[in-house]
Scaffold this motif. Structure first.
Motif, mmCIF file in Angstrom:
data_model
loop_
_atom_site.group_PDB
_atom_site.id
_atom_site.type_symbol
_atom_site.label_atom_id
_atom_site.label_comp_id
_atom_site.label_asym_id
_atom_site.label_seq_id
_atom_site.Cartn_x
_atom_site.Cartn_y
_atom_site.Cartn_z
ATOM 1 N N ASN A 101 0.856 -1.191 0.000
ATOM 2 C CA ASN A 101 0.000 0.000 0.000
ATOM 3 C C ASN A 101 0.891 1.240 0.000
ATOM 4 O O ASN A 101 1.457 1.606 1.036
ATOM 5 C CB ASN A 101 -0.908 0.002 1.232
ATOM 6 C CG ASN A 101 -1.758 -1.262 1.317
ATOM 7 O OD1 ASN A 101 -2.509 -1.574 0.413
ATOM 8 N ND2 ASN A 101 -1.630 -1.990 2.415
ATOM 9 N N GLU A 102 1.018 1.892 -1.159
ATOM 10 C CA GLU A 102 2.035 2.930 -1.291
ATOM 11 C C GLU A 102 1.748 4.194 -0.498
ATOM 12 O O GLU A 102 2.672 4.877 -0.074
ATOM 13 C CB GLU A 102 2.279 3.261 -2.765
ATOM 14 C CG GLU A 102 1.141 3.907 -3.502
ATOM 15 C CD GLU A 102 1.560 4.379 -4.889
ATOM 16 O OE1 GLU A 102 2.720 4.775 -5.064
ATOM 17 O OE2 GLU A 102 0.714 4.346 -5.806
ATOM 18 N N ARG A 103 0.503 4.543 -0.259
ATOM 19 C CA ARG A 103 0.213 5.782 0.462
ATOM 20 C C ARG A 103 0.193 5.609 1.977
ATOM 21 O O ARG A 103 0.369 6.588 2.706
ATOM 22 C CB ARG A 103 -1.107 6.387 -0.028
ATOM 23 C CG ARG A 103 -1.073 6.886 -1.460
ATOM 24 C CD ARG A 103 -2.204 7.868 -1.755
ATOM 25 N NE ARG A 103 -3.515 7.323 -1.449
ATOM 26 C CZ ARG A 103 -4.244 6.583 -2.281
ATOM 27 N NH1 ARG A 103 -3.773 6.282 -3.483
ATOM 28 N NH2 ARG A 103 -5.429 6.139 -1.937
ATOM 29 N N SER A 104 -0.043 4.404 2.465
ATOM 30 C CA SER A 104 -0.028 4.195 3.918
ATOM 31 C C SER A 104 1.244 3.521 4.399
ATOM 32 O O SER A 104 1.420 3.305 5.597
ATOM 33 C CB SER A 104 -1.244 3.367 4.357
ATOM 34 O OG SER A 104 -1.282 2.118 3.695
ATOM 35 N N SER A 105 2.145 3.173 3.456
ATOM 36 C CA SER A 105 3.415 2.529 3.800
ATOM 37 C C SER A 105 3.192 1.277 4.653
ATOM 38 O O SER A 105 3.808 1.097 5.721
ATOM 39 C CB SER A 105 4.352 3.515 4.504
ATOM 40 O OG SER A 105 4.692 4.574 3.625
ATOM 41 N N THR A 106 2.308 0.428 4.168
ATOM 42 C CA THR A 106 1.997 -0.823 4.847
ATOM 43 C C THR A 106 1.893 -1.950 3.831
ATOM 44 O O THR A 106 1.840 -1.726 2.619
ATOM 45 C CB THR A 106 0.658 -0.735 5.602
ATOM 46 O OG1 THR A 106 -0.396 -0.420 4.668
ATOM 47 C CG2 THR A 106 0.691 0.322 6.691
ATOM 48 N N VAL A 107 1.843 -3.167 4.351
ATOM 49 C CA VAL A 107 1.509 -4.345 3.557
ATOM 50 C C VAL A 107 0.303 -5.019 4.192
ATOM 51 O O VAL A 107 0.279 -5.252 5.409
ATOM 52 C CB VAL A 107 2.695 -5.332 3.481
ATOM 53 C CG1 VAL A 107 2.247 -6.696 2.950
ATOM 54 C CG2 VAL A 107 3.801 -4.764 2.602
ATOM 55 N N SER A 108 -0.704 -5.301 3.377
ATOM 56 C CA SER A 108 -1.884 -6.022 3.839
ATOM 57 C C SER A 108 -1.711 -7.503 3.535
ATOM 58 O O SER A 108 -1.272 -7.872 2.450
ATOM 59 C CB SER A 108 -3.151 -5.520 3.145
ATOM 60 O OG SER A 108 -3.383 -4.159 3.397
ATOM 61 N N VAL A 109 -2.072 -8.338 4.498
ATOM 62 C CA VAL A 109 -2.013 -9.790 4.329
ATOM 63 C C VAL A 109 -3.443 -10.300 4.229
ATOM 64 O O VAL A 109 -4.252 -10.081 5.140
ATOM 65 C CB VAL A 109 -1.285 -10.462 5.508
ATOM 66 C CG1 VAL A 109 -1.117 -11.960 5.255
ATOM 67 C CG2 VAL A 109 0.068 -9.799 5.757
ATOM 68 N N ILE A 110 -3.749 -10.976 3.134
ATOM 69 C CA ILE A 110 -5.129 -11.363 2.848
ATOM 70 C C ILE A 110 -5.249 -12.880 2.726
ATOM 71 O O ILE A 110 -4.501 -13.514 1.978
ATOM 72 C CB ILE A 110 -5.619 -10.711 1.541
ATOM 73 C CG1 ILE A 110 -5.574 -9.188 1.675
ATOM 74 C CG2 ILE A 110 -7.034 -11.173 1.184
ATOM 75 C CD1 ILE A 110 -5.796 -8.452 0.377
ATOM 76 N N ASP A 111 -6.183 -13.439 3.482
ATOM 77 C CA ASP A 111 -6.518 -14.851 3.346
ATOM 78 C C ASP A 111 -7.543 -14.986 2.228
ATOM 79 O O ASP A 111 -8.653 -14.465 2.327
ATOM 80 C CB ASP A 111 -7.089 -15.376 4.662
ATOM 81 C CG ASP A 111 -7.541 -16.812 4.554
ATOM 82 O OD1 ASP A 111 -6.693 -17.692 4.347
ATOM 83 O OD2 ASP A 111 -8.763 -17.049 4.655
ATOM 84 N N ILE A 112 -7.159 -15.670 1.147
ATOM 85 C CA ILE A 112 -8.043 -15.753 -0.012
ATOM 86 C C ILE A 112 -9.294 -16.560 0.299
ATOM 87 O O ILE A 112 -10.391 -16.260 -0.197
ATOM 88 C CB ILE A 112 -7.295 -16.356 -1.222
ATOM 89 C CG1 ILE A 112 -6.066 -15.508 -1.559
ATOM 90 C CG2 ILE A 112 -8.205 -16.458 -2.441
ATOM 91 C CD1 ILE A 112 -6.354 -14.080 -1.906
ATOM 92 N N ALA A 113 -9.180 -17.590 1.148
ATOM 93 C CA ALA A 113 -10.327 -18.442 1.456
ATOM 94 C C ALA A 113 -11.469 -17.654 2.087
ATOM 95 O O ALA A 113 -12.625 -17.782 1.696
ATOM 96 C CB ALA A 113 -9.900 -19.587 2.364
ATOM 97 N N SER A 114 -11.123 -16.815 3.066
ATOM 98 C CA SER A 114 -12.167 -16.039 3.752
ATOM 99 C C SER A 114 -12.400 -14.689 3.098
ATOM 100 O O SER A 114 -13.418 -14.041 3.354
ATOM 101 C CB SER A 114 -11.775 -15.831 5.219
ATOM 102 O OG SER A 114 -10.601 -15.042 5.317
#
Length: 323
Positions: free
Chosen positions: A28-41
């Motif tokens: 996430n370039e504007r918040s300087s974060t990485v989101s971790v996403i579980d595809i199943a849920s």
């Protein structure tokens, strides 16, 4: 600050397919974060802070680490994939935006937008191994599957630089339409597809002749023509389908790679920039930088099946294969 998000219990049992069992990491370039996403849920299960303006994101060959272009820090971060902990900061030259992990996993090839160069970082020594001057404002970069070539886009000069990896010299240049941003090789290595963002086209380059042999244009329904800005490209594993993010047109395009014709469009969030395709080729995970969310697209049905809130300005996506 580190934040955690946990998915609620599902109302009914779900049998996970290989794609559903995967995990997506989105920069996430504007918040300087990485989101971790579980595809199943379809839920964000973790978010961790990284360096300033993260864009390119890659997975190490062994799956243990994430490599992240912290563009405003002029660095590439190495982070533990499972915890998000910072392991190392690699020198990368000015303003790294996109990069490519070498076929053998030993080098990281970085496009340095501000200093017209491609930098190779030795991952074992964590030092710059070599650097090659290319065209102005390099952004896209990729190594050919046969390991012979490193191709680098130049947004300012509208060309592709061909670096011979045996000699580490630019030996050829291919002119493109305006502002080429991304390069993707077909799985068989016979073609390189290049997104010319402002030119609103995707070029198909024959690797044998080093010349453009086809150009693909786009007209998603309801989208204003000037907003069609192709960027990220991914192929299904069999090479039969290409999926292209069309930027401010708020669509992705599915292309029959054999005849190089658009087979359909899917409206996603605002300004899709990059994407990844799941292990079973069933779904595309699309980072929508304008609407701050991620679309999960069923490729066979050509429709969005889930929209997931992300950080500010989702940019890049990498998937971890199911274990």
């Amino acid at each position: 600050m580190r934040m955690f998000f946990f998915a609620g219990l599902l109302g009914s049992a779900v049998i996970a397919s290989p794609s559903m069992a995967q995990t997506a990491y989105v920069s996430n370039e504007r918040s300087s974060t990485v989101s971790v996403i579980d595809i199943a849920s379809g839920e964000v299960i973790d978010t961790f802070d990284v360096g300033q303006r993260p864009r390119g994101i890659l997975l190490s060959k062994d799956g243990k680490y994430l490599y992240i272009c912290a563009s405003l820090d002029n660095a590439v971060e190495v982070r533990d994939r499972k915890t998000g902990a910072l392991i190392a900061t690699l020198p990368s030259g000015n303003d790294p935006e996109q990069f490519f992990l070498s076929n053998d996993g030993k080098l990281l090839f970085v496009a340095n937008e501000d200093n017209a160069a491609s930098t190779a970082i030795d991952l074992e020594s964590q030092r710059v191994a070599w650097q090659v001057e290319v065209g102005e404002e390099p952004e896209g970069i990729a190594q050919s599957p046969d390991g012979k070539w490193l191709l680098v886009t130049s947004e300012e000069d509208n060309l592709i630089s061909w670096i011979d990896l045996a000699t580490r010299e630019v030996v050829h240049e291919t002119e493109t339409d305006v502002r080429p941003r991304h390069i993707e090789f077909t799985p068989d290595g016979k073609e390189a597809w290049v997104a010319a963002e402002v030119g609103q086209k995707v070029h198909v380059i024959d690797m044998a002749s080093k010349e453009i042999v086809s150009t693909i244009e786009f007209a998603p329904p309801g989208a204003l023509p000037y907003k069609v800005l192709p960027c990220g490209i991914r192929f299904t594993s069999d090479g039969k389908t290409a999926v292209v993010a069309l930027g401010r047109a708020n669509n992705i395009a599915l292309i029959d790679a054999a005849n190089r014709e658009v087979s359909g469009y899917v409206e996603v969030g605002s300004r899709p920039w990059h994407l990844a395709i799941t292990q079973d080729d069933r779904q595309a995970i699309v980072a929508n930088g304008g609407s701050d969310d991620i679309s999960i697209v069923d490729l066979a049905a050509m429709k969005v099946v889930k929209t997931i809130p992300g950080g500010n300005g989702p940019w890049g996506v990498v998937l971890v294969p199911s274990e």
